[in-house]
Structures are given as C-alpha cells and as structure tokens.
Write a protein that holds these residues in place. Sequence first.
Motif, PDB file in Angstrom:
ATOM      1  N   PRO A 323      30.030  43.649  13.291  1.00 58.44           N
ATOM      2  CA  PRO A 323      31.378  43.297  12.836  1.00 58.44           C
ATOM      3  C   PRO A 323      31.729  41.884  13.317  1.00 58.44           C
ATOM      4  CG  PRO A 323      31.348  45.450  13.908  1.00 58.44           C
ATOM      5  CD  PRO A 323      30.023  44.825  14.170  1.00 58.44           C
ATOM      6  N   PRO A 324      32.615  41.176  12.590  1.00 55.61           N
ATOM      7  CA  PRO A 324      32.947  39.788  12.942  1.00 55.61           C
ATOM      8  C   PRO A 324      33.321  39.600  14.406  1.00 55.61           C
ATOM      9  CG  PRO A 324      33.910  40.351  10.819  1.00 55.61           C
ATOM     10  CD  PRO A 324      33.308  41.603  11.357  1.00 55.61           C
ATOM     11  N   GLN A 325      34.126  40.511  14.959  1.00 55.30           N
ATOM     12  CA  GLN A 325      34.559  40.346  16.346  1.00 55.30           C
ATOM     13  C   GLN A 325      33.397  40.458  17.332  1.00 55.30           C
ATOM     14  OE1 GLN A 325      37.497  39.328  17.265  1.00 55.30           O
ATOM     15  NE2 GLN A 325      38.319  39.357  15.190  1.00 55.30           N
ATOM     16  N   LEU A 330      28.637  36.048  20.187  1.00 55.74           N
ATOM     17  CA  LEU A 330      27.355  35.347  20.275  1.00 55.74           C
ATOM     18  C   LEU A 330      27.439  33.921  19.738  1.00 55.74           C
ATOM     19  CD1 LEU A 330      25.014  38.236  19.035  1.00 55.74           C
ATOM     20  CD2 LEU A 330      25.577  37.618  21.383  1.00 55.74           C
ATOM     21  N   ILE A 331      28.643  33.508  19.282  1.00 53.29           N
ATOM     22  CA  ILE A 331      28.773  32.177  18.666  1.00 53.29           C
ATOM     23  C   ILE A 331      28.463  31.075  19.669  1.00 53.29           C
ATOM     24  CG2 ILE A 331      30.446  30.530  17.744  1.00 53.29           C
ATOM     25  CD1 ILE A 331      31.682  32.794  16.171  1.00 53.29           C
ATOM     26  N   ASP A 332      28.967  31.188  20.882  1.00 53.56           N
ATOM     27  CA  ASP A 332      28.722  30.143  21.868  1.00 53.56           C
ATOM     28  C   ASP A 332      27.230  29.996  22.171  1.00 53.56           C
ATOM     29  OD1 ASP A 332      31.391  29.519  22.058  1.00 53.56           O
ATOM     30  OD2 ASP A 332      31.764  30.815  23.799  1.00 53.56           O
ATOM     31  N   GLN A 333      26.522  31.135  22.210  1.00 59.96           N
ATOM     32  CA  GLN A 333      25.076  31.065  22.428  1.00 59.96           C
ATOM     33  C   GLN A 333      24.382  30.368  21.260  1.00 59.96           C
ATOM     34  OE1 GLN A 333      23.112  34.748  23.681  1.00 59.96           O
ATOM     35  NE2 GLN A 333      25.108  35.587  24.258  1.00 59.96           N
ATOM     36  N   SER A 364      33.078  29.681   8.962  1.00 55.65           N
ATOM     37  CA  SER A 364      33.125  31.097   8.602  1.00 55.65           C
ATOM     38  C   SER A 364      33.715  31.934   9.728  1.00 55.65           C
ATOM     39  CB  SER A 364      31.727  31.602   8.238  1.00 55.65           C
ATOM     40  OG  SER A 364      30.832  31.446   9.325  1.00 55.65           O
ATOM     41  N   ALA A 365      33.346  31.618  10.966  1.00 53.74           N
ATOM     42  CA  ALA A 365      33.866  32.391  12.098  1.00 53.74           C
ATOM     43  C   ALA A 365      35.361  32.177  12.265  1.00 53.74           C
ATOM     44  CB  ALA A 365      33.124  31.996  13.372  1.00 53.74           C
ATOM     45  N   ALA A 366      35.819  30.941  12.047  1.00 56.48           N
ATOM     46  CA  ALA A 366      37.247  30.663  12.163  1.00 56.48           C
ATOM     47  C   ALA A 366      38.039  31.399  11.094  1.00 56.48           C
ATOM     48  CB  ALA A 366      37.490  29.157  12.058  1.00 56.48           C
ATOM     49  N   TYR A 371      37.091  33.086  15.797  1.00 56.10           N
ATOM     50  CA  TYR A 371      36.710  31.897  16.561  1.00 56.10           C
ATOM     51  C   TYR A 371      37.841  30.875  16.472  1.00 56.10           C
ATOM     52  CZ  TYR A 371      33.484  28.401  18.502  1.00 56.10           C
ATOM     53  OH  TYR A 371      32.869  27.472  19.310  1.00 56.10           O
ATOM     54  N   PRO A 372      38.842  30.967  17.333  1.00 51.75           N
ATOM     55  CA  PRO A 372      40.009  30.077  17.273  1.00 51.75           C
ATOM     56  C   PRO A 372      39.663  28.597  17.415  1.00 51.75           C
ATOM     57  CG  PRO A 372      40.428  31.957  18.724  1.00 51.75           C
ATOM     58  CD  PRO A 372      38.978  31.984  18.402  1.00 51.75           C
ATOM     59  N   LYS A 373      38.533  28.297  18.041  1.00 55.57           N
ATOM     60  CA  LYS A 373      38.155  26.894  18.260  1.00 55.57           C
ATOM     61  C   LYS A 373      37.487  26.271  17.035  1.00 55.57           C
ATOM     62  CE  LYS A 373      35.596  27.990  21.792  1.00 55.57           C
ATOM     63  NZ  LYS A 373      34.695  27.881  22.978  1.00 55.57           N
TER      64      LYS A 373
END
Length: 627
Positions: A323-325, A330-333, A364-366, A371-373
């Motif tokens: 799921p997106p959350q 793992l986005i930072d990795q 896409s994450a935002a 992904y607020p950043k």
Amino acid sequence: MPHAPLRIGATAALLLAASSPLTAAPPTPELALSISPLHTVDYDQPTKDEIKACKVEPEKVGSASSWVVRTADGKLLRRFSDTNGDNQPDAWCYFKDGLEVYRDVDTNFDRKADQHRWFNTGGMKWGVDKNQDQAIDYWKRISPQEIGEELVEAIKTKDQAAFERLLLSEAELRSLEVSPTLRAQFARRVQEAAKSFGELATRQQTLSASSRYIDFGAARPGAIPVPPGEDGPEAIVYEGASALVETNGKSEQLQLGVLIQAGEAWRLVDAPQIGGENVELSGVFALSRYSSTNPSAAAPPSDKVQELMEGLEKLDARRAGLPPQEAAKLIDQREELLLQLVQATDDPQLREQWFTQLADMYSSAAMEGAYPKGVERLDQLGKLLVKEKASSEVTAHIAYLRIWTDWILQSQNPKLDFARVQDNWVKQLQSFAKQNRGTADAAEACLQLGMTLEFAGETDESLEWYETLAKEYAGTPRGEKGRGAVRRLNSVGKQISLSGPTLDGRSIDLKQLRGKHVLIQYWATWYPSNKTEMAVINQALSKYAKSGFTVLGVNLDSSPADAKAYLAENRYPWPNIYDQDGLEGRLATEMGVMTPPLMILVNDKGEVVNRNVHVSELDAELKRVLR
C-alpha cells in the motif's frame, strides 16, 4: 511505398455490389486485376493477353463472401472478400504462384484499409495504419530481415518517420524483463539513434535510389535470462546484426547494431552505420564492444554501479504491491540508492535516467499523500539539473512534474479557492509551454491548457492552445489530439465523419443515418455519470423516435467485456461503436475527446447542431431541432 490511393477507396468498392456477391454479376477480370496493393510486394501480374483468359467467380468460405480471380488453368491471382456481411470488400488479397503474399485489410469496416499484411514468400510483416492515410504508423510484426529491408528504404528516402517505426518504443522497453542497467542503456541508445539518423541519411553517399537490400547477417541470437524462480518472457537479442546492400553491382555492409524482439516484432536500438571498417559496434551481452578508434566508448558499469543497481532491484521488489503508506517508508532508501547511482555513473545520459527515476518517484509519492517532501524535492532536483546542464527534455520533465504535482495536491484541499488555484495553474502552464517548446512535456502542457480553458468556458482561448498543439506537435499523439479538438470546437454547421465496428460485431457509418437526427454519446463504464445519461437518452429516444431521432454510442472502455456486460444488463436499443484504445484511440482522437461525458447532436443532413449537449438540455434541444 504506397501506390495510388484510388485503388481501394473507389474501384474496389465495385467488386462487391449492394446485393450479395454470390448472386451479383461478377466484375470483369480487367477491373478486378486493375486493383493493386497499397504497399510494395512481388505478386502475379498477368499480361493483357493472359487477363482475357482469366475468370472471376464467387466463393464462400465460412461467413466470408468473395470474388476470386483465377488464370485459365485455375491458378489463384486475387481474392476480394466481405467478411462481415455488409456487401462491401474489407480484405484485398494478392497471390504469387498460387500462394497469398499480401493483404490489405479494413478492420473497422469503413471502406478504408487500416492494416497491411505480408504472407508466405512475401514475408511476415504486419503494419497498422491508425489514421488510414496509407502510411504505416507502426509494425505489429516484423522480422529481423524485414527490419533490414525497411531500414535500407528509410535511408534511401531520408524518411525519419519510417526509421523511428523500427526503433524500440518506450512501452516495449518497459515490457522487457531486463535489468535497470540495460533498460537505461537501451533508452539512451534509442534516443541517440533517433537524433542521429537524419544526419546520417543526409550526409551518406553510399546508398542511392538504385540500392537494394540483399541479405541479413548476424551471429545466433541470445536470450537474456530472468532471475531464477521468476516468471516472465526472456528478451531475445541479436548483437552485431548487419544487412548486405548492393548498389550498381557493388556490395556494402549496413551495420544494424542490436536488434531486440518485442512481442511479435523485432526492433532496432542503435542508429545504422555504413561500412565494415572502423565502425563502433554496441553490444548487449558484454554491455559494450570496443572499436579500434574509440576503445573507451560505452564502458560497462563498474562493480560499484552493478552493486547499487542490484540493491535497487531488490528494494523495488520489496515495494511492489505494498500500500502507498507502506511503500512510502522505503522512499528515503530508494532516494539514497538513486543518488549514489548518480554519483557512481560517468555517462551523462545514464545519469539523467537516474534523475528521471528520482523525479517520478517524488511526484507519484507526493500525489498519493505518502511523501510530503515531494514538491520540495522536485524543486531541489530541478535546480540541480540546471547546474548540471542536463538536456532540455529532462529539465522540462522535472519542471512539469513540479507544476502538475503541486496542482494535484492543491486540488485535494477541501478548502481551496478553486478559481484562484486554477488561474495560477493556467499561468504556470502557459509560461512552461512557451519556455520549453518542442519537448514532450510542453505538448502535454498545451493539451492541459486547452482542456482546462475549454471546461472553464473559455472556448476561444482553449482553441488557440489546441491549434498550437496541432501545429507545433503535428504527427505526435498529443498533436493529433489537439487537431481533433480543433475539429470538434469548429464543427457546428459542418458534417463530421464517424464509423467503426460495433460491440455486437457489426459495423456502422454515421452516413448510414442520414435523414435522422443523431445524438452521438461518447461513454465508458468507468465514468459513472454516463450510465445515468443513458437512462435519460433512452427516455428521449422513446419520446422522439417517431420524429426522426436516433442514438449512436461510442464506447471508450479499454476492454469490450466491461461494456458488453453493462449493456447485457441494460438493454439499450442503439448501436455502440467500440475502440479498444479508448481515449488514446482513433475515435477519441478524431474529435479530440478528452474525457466522457460528451454528447454531440447531428441533424438529418449530417451537420453538427450542438457540439456539447448536456443531459439536462437534451429534451429542450430535441424539441428545438425536431420542430
């Protein structure tokens, strides 16, 4: 190359008369044999004396009715078939030594060929002509040998579009089961090939109008394995492929480079090179081949890059299906791995591939709210790439993602001042489109401007952007969509064309409904309000059918099963044309349909009287035009 366009459009229509072809008088052999293929093929062409002895006879195989042309001794020369029972030809078949070698096909039954196929000794090519202008738009199937033939012709005629049809497309590249290294390398090489072909074709003096393809050469192909335990088709590759070309008795090698099998079609990855000496050959299995003149070209990735890419693949495998959350954790990795890849990669274009992956991930994450950043990161990345002097396509892509992501996020705010936000969005798009002219994202910005302004009721201003899109990006999917939108917005008082296969296996043409007032409804099951509209339309049809009113639907679902299932439950009596390419297909493109719902009202002369009927206006509009 195509022959005279008159053939199928006019003469061939005489072959199958309005009555059944099995009972109508047959055409003369002279008429039947005067029809020629729309593309080049070697087929039997009897002499005038031989034609006099030929016979034209009816033939029925399954549901298809045909006229067949045979020589005096019974050898088959032509077959012209009606496969859907509308008494019009939709397949034109040509024979060589009794074998079918070529066929022009009208798959949507509008009396224009849209597919072209080669068979038996004629080859295996299968070309698709989406806009029915008798020029092939893409190859659905083509062999390595035929790639060589087509490439020779493209160089001789300096035909950039013909060359690009032979290249691996972005969609095909995404479908290949290969490592990120190879995918990025292929993308870079395809881009370079498209850019360099024009210069090669213009400057080369080896191939001339008299040059002809002789043969194809390559070592045996190899399969690129998928990881153990994983399913998926393995990519099949030829390295160092070449074509032998003869010009006025002199032979020359045309280096094709790498060929990859994508579905039923083979594709080029590299720009062609002429000659066999001092030619730099790019490979796949060793990631590079070295020429004597440039041994450092296309160096393989270092051990460090390989290690990082393997880590990226493993991380993406973990993220898949989350799921997106959960994936957001793992986005930072993933960001860290991509930034390390940028630092470890020397090739500027490959670096841009990693930067593009970063930007797409941020966006896409935002937009998923995970992904607020994201917008801040896009800003930082855009500034970095300006300093890096990245290509205009990449900097434009990231700038557009920044605008688009911000627009989507603001639109999700329940307290937004919509008018202010939309006005800012339009200004940003206008500035972007002007500053990044010629890029793919600028074309997308023009389309978004046209749509936004049209939906806001600013028709004149939206028309200007659609016209810009059609003119500056002609021949691209977005450019053709803009051309269709211009046609639609200017359609009142004009006749329009609409035809195609229906969901129930028949075909229909708007011309067949002349004498009636027709409501054309573009719809899809995934757009809920269309279903509500159809109930209202059905009531209107019951009320006004005796006054000369009827309905023609245009379904834009990607799968016919969804539309058929809905219509099985809701048995509306009007026909529905279907296009499996949906909003990106011919039917939506021809009229610039951006999204359902859209209804167009046409009078009994086939002229548009209202290009955008709202369901609430339908009854009043019908009273007005039917009085």
